[in-house]
Design a protein around this motif. Sequence first.
Motif, PDB file in Angstrom:
ATOM      1  N   SER A   1     -12.415  56.841 -18.418  1.00 38.19           N
ATOM      2  CA  SER A   1     -11.026  56.878 -17.882  1.00 38.19           C
ATOM      3  C   SER A   1     -10.053  56.788 -19.200  1.00 38.19           C
ATOM      4  CB  SER A   1     -10.709  55.440 -17.152  1.00 38.19           C
ATOM      5  OG  SER A   1      -9.367  55.355 -17.092  1.00 38.19           O
TER       6      SER A   1
ATOM      7  N   THR B   1      -6.216  50.833 -11.241  1.00 41.45           N
ATOM      8  CA  THR B   1      -5.640  51.911 -10.700  1.00 41.45           C
ATOM      9  C   THR B   1      -4.429  51.801  -9.897  1.00 41.45           C
ATOM     10  OG1 THR B   1      -7.550  53.533 -11.023  1.00 41.45           O
ATOM     11  CG2 THR B   1      -6.012  54.315  -9.525  1.00 41.45           C
TER      12      THR B   1
ATOM     13  N   THR C   1      -2.485  58.806 -17.568  1.00 44.22           N
ATOM     14  CA  THR C   1      -3.278  59.124 -16.612  1.00 44.22           C
ATOM     15  C   THR C   1      -4.361  60.473 -16.968  1.00 44.22           C
ATOM     16  OG1 THR C   1      -1.774  58.260 -14.929  1.00 44.22           O
ATOM     17  CG2 THR C   1      -3.745  59.465 -14.123  1.00 44.22           C
ATOM     18  N   SER C   2      -5.592  60.067 -17.188  1.00 45.65           N
ATOM     19  CA  SER C   2      -6.482  61.123 -17.882  1.00 45.65           C
ATOM     20  C   SER C   2      -7.900  60.592 -17.649  1.00 45.65           C
ATOM     21  CB  SER C   2      -5.948  61.401 -19.042  1.00 45.65           C
ATOM     22  OG  SER C   2      -5.981  60.220 -19.874  1.00 45.65           O
TER      23      SER C   2
ATOM     24  N   ALA D   1      -6.979  56.248 -19.111  1.00 45.93           N
ATOM     25  CA  ALA D   1      -6.112  55.007 -19.063  1.00 45.93           C
ATOM     26  C   ALA D   1      -6.642  53.620 -19.059  1.00 45.93           C
ATOM     27  CB  ALA D   1      -5.367  55.301 -17.782  1.00 45.93           C
TER      28      ALA D   1
ATOM     29  N   GLY E   1      -1.465  50.844 -11.807  1.00 44.54           N
ATOM     30  CA  GLY E   1      -1.086  51.951 -12.744  1.00 44.54           C
ATOM     31  C   GLY E   1      -1.763  51.760 -14.061  1.00 44.54           C
ATOM     32  N   VAL E   2      -2.839  50.917 -14.164  1.00 37.67           N
ATOM     33  CA  VAL E   2      -3.934  50.927 -15.103  1.00 37.67           C
ATOM     34  C   VAL E   2      -3.521  50.195 -16.189  1.00 37.67           C
ATOM     35  CG1 VAL E   2      -5.725  52.299 -16.155  1.00 37.67           C
ATOM     36  CG2 VAL E   2      -4.941  53.164 -14.138  1.00 37.67           C
TER      37      VAL E   2
ATOM     38  N   CYS F   1      -8.582  62.455 -14.718  1.00 33.56           N
ATOM     39  CA  CYS F   1      -9.218  61.067 -14.508  1.00 33.56           C
ATOM     40  C   CYS F   1     -10.620  61.198 -14.373  1.00 33.56           C
ATOM     41  CB  CYS F   1      -8.592  60.732 -13.077  1.00 33.56           C
ATOM     42  SG  CYS F   1      -9.150  61.347 -11.699  1.00 33.56           S
TER      43      CYS F   1
END
Length: 371
Positions: free
Chosen positions: A210, A21, A219-220, A212, A24-25, A71
């Motif tokens: 996750s 995370t 992002t979710s 992502a 930015g994953v 998320c």
Amino acid sequence: MTSVYEQYGLKKVINASGRMTILGVSTPSAAVVERVSYGLNHYFEIGDLVNKTGAHIARLLGCESALVVSCASAGLAQCVAAAIVQDDDWLLHNLHIQPLLVADEIVMAKGHNVSFGAPVGTMVALGGGRLIEAGYANECSPQQLSAAVTTQTAAILYIKSHHCVQKSHLSVQQALEVAQQHGVPLIVDAAAEEDLQAWSAMGADLVIYSGAKAIEGPTSGLVIGKQQPVEWVKRQAHGIGRAMKVGKEGILGLTLAIENYLTQQKVTGAQMVEKMTTFIAQLNGLQGIGAQVVWDSAGRDIARAEIHIDEKTTGRTTSGLVQALKSGDPAIYFRGYKANEGIIEVDVRSVSASELVLIFTCLRRQINQEK
């Protein structure tokens, strides 16, 4: 044309730490980015969008129900709230107003009470739950988990993660059996896991992912499981979930990312080994450095390069090396969980061949104290 990095004075990053995370994953495919853009530029009846994409995802995964959330952390908080509130309309709007008169304890193995960037316990508390630890940091058996369950237990929580203690801890299947014996739901937090079907098919009531990480969506997050518990999670959109709502673009982007994830060929651990073979050989040529292939501790098909730093020979502390490479430009991020043991890991999934060369060059420069 000025790049985003130049415009805001940002450093470029080489992500050798994995789907994190703080970096930015992941980087979604062009098709997913296009779907996100479509979502941003069109209107929908959000309730209809939530229900129909959820039904579509459930069909894809062979589970009873599914829901896209903002998320995985939000999914965990909302699942806890759902287990406590259920169909109670008054409690939905007053979860944190006064002491609860319903079951609100969330039982979890002590070795699963970890921080993933924020504490698991904080997400449980956000959902109105009181965390009850079962067993010990170095062991938790089915019997120990069962002993912690009382009439005040709202759910059992299992964290499926490499962050957790792996040795002497019960499996998801064993936790499910305990939950079923006591008639309470099992929530499985599988945020970074790659199997989107196993635990729901096993019978877990709610499973959280996750969007992502492994799925490489925007992002979710994703919550899947049995029909009734997922409906209770949906209701939280009018409770604590309002503060963590997912946008239309996230719903559409993740739905497509799941479709692609289930059909596209995945990079195997063996391919990761091949990718870093030369890199490991180069590392083993440095004085005070030893490198080898290791496999993901949580059982995923992920191979990494494990680098052992002989601090006496190199004259550098492992944590100092990790920090020095983070501070460079580009910033190089390793997996530094074992830096106190003189070990760092390189996750090559998001690293190109040219970046591996640069990582080696920068590490050699640090080891040799080159300017």
